[in-house]
Scaffold this motif. Sequence first.
Motif, mmCIF file in Angstrom:
data_model
loop_
_atom_site.group_PDB
_atom_site.id
_atom_site.type_symbol
_atom_site.label_atom_id
_atom_site.label_comp_id
_atom_site.label_asym_id
_atom_site.label_seq_id
_atom_site.Cartn_x
_atom_site.Cartn_y
_atom_site.Cartn_z
ATOM 1 N N GLN A 1 76.653 14.745 26.141
ATOM 2 C CA GLN A 1 77.303 13.916 27.150
ATOM 3 C C GLN A 1 78.464 13.142 26.518
ATOM 4 O O GLN A 1 78.420 12.792 25.333
ATOM 5 N N LEU A 2 79.487 12.877 27.314
ATOM 6 C CA LEU A 2 80.631 12.074 26.892
ATOM 7 C C LEU A 2 80.372 10.623 27.276
ATOM 8 O O LEU A 2 79.962 10.337 28.398
ATOM 9 N N LYS A 3 80.620 9.709 26.364
ATOM 10 C CA LYS A 3 80.356 8.300 26.607
ATOM 11 C C LYS A 3 81.557 7.627 27.265
ATOM 12 O O LYS A 3 82.701 8.043 27.092
ATOM 13 N N CYS A 4 81.273 6.565 27.982
ATOM 14 C CA CYS A 4 82.322 5.728 28.551
ATOM 15 C C CYS A 4 83.086 5.074 27.405
ATOM 16 O O CYS A 4 82.544 4.817 26.335
ATOM 17 N N TRP A 5 84.356 4.790 27.636
ATOM 18 C CA TRP A 5 85.193 4.185 26.610
ATOM 19 C C TRP A 5 84.860 2.730 26.358
ATOM 20 O O TRP A 5 85.189 2.189 25.308
ATOM 21 N N HIS A 6 84.200 2.077 27.287
ATOM 22 C CA HIS A 6 83.855 0.667 27.127
ATOM 23 C C HIS A 6 82.515 0.549 26.408
ATOM 24 O O HIS A 6 81.510 1.108 26.852
ATOM 25 N N LEU B 1 86.139 10.827 16.873
ATOM 26 C CA LEU B 1 85.412 11.409 15.743
ATOM 27 C C LEU B 1 84.141 12.110 16.207
ATOM 28 O O LEU B 1 83.832 13.222 15.783
ATOM 29 N N GLU B 2 83.417 11.454 17.100
ATOM 30 C CA GLU B 2 82.167 12.012 17.620
ATOM 31 C C GLU B 2 82.416 13.280 18.439
ATOM 32 O O GLU B 2 81.734 14.288 18.264
ATOM 33 N N GLU B 3 83.407 13.242 19.322
ATOM 34 C CA GLU B 3 83.640 14.358 20.240
ATOM 35 C C GLU B 3 84.429 15.511 19.628
ATOM 36 O O GLU B 3 84.251 16.650 20.041
ATOM 37 N N CYS B 4 85.281 15.210 18.671
ATOM 38 C CA CYS B 4 86.171 16.250 18.138
ATOM 39 C C CYS B 4 85.805 16.740 16.742
ATOM 40 O O CYS B 4 86.172 17.866 16.371
ATOM 41 N N HIS B 5 85.130 15.920 15.950
ATOM 42 C CA HIS B 5 84.918 16.295 14.557
ATOM 43 C C HIS B 5 83.456 16.303 14.105
ATOM 44 O O HIS B 5 83.194 16.591 12.942
ATOM 45 N N ARG C 1 87.133 1.770 19.160
ATOM 46 C CA ARG C 1 86.183 2.479 20.027
ATOM 47 C C ARG C 1 86.670 3.891 20.342
ATOM 48 O O ARG C 1 85.898 4.849 20.309
ATOM 49 N N ILE C 2 87.965 4.033 20.637
ATOM 50 C CA ILE C 2 88.511 5.357 20.959
ATOM 51 C C ILE C 2 88.493 6.237 19.718
ATOM 52 O O ILE C 2 88.185 7.433 19.796
#
Length: 125
Positions: free
Chosen positions: A81-86, A68-72, A62-63
């Motif tokens: 928006q940033l998603k919750c890790w769960h 991948l989504e947030e950085c690449h 999940r992390i």
Amino acid sequence: MKRRLERQDGPQTTAKPRKNGVVCNEPPCANDYVSLELYSSHVSQFHDNVCCACGKNFVYQRILDLHLEECHDPFRDSDSQLKCWHAKCRDQFPTHALRIEHLQRTHHYPSSYDFDIIYKGYVTT
């Protein structure tokens, strides 16, 4: 997007056998001795969730997916928006700080947790 090293005759490994264990040379390890009893969990923790884009290691799938989504992701814009890790939690946040606050308040993460792991990966010491 997991990194997998494979040959035609099966999985490739850089672990070298030793009595009751192996010496692992697969990054991020560097000649680290791993007992046979712990080898499976070692591979799972340190080598199963590696970013193909930057080579950083992530303990959980999940992390890695969020990294991948947030950085690449070239199509991600700065307003995303940033998603919750769960995975089962659908909350999203405009900032990393608000996500951290949510993780602490809702999911009971300790304040000592390394919340930047999503950007820098899991670093062994």
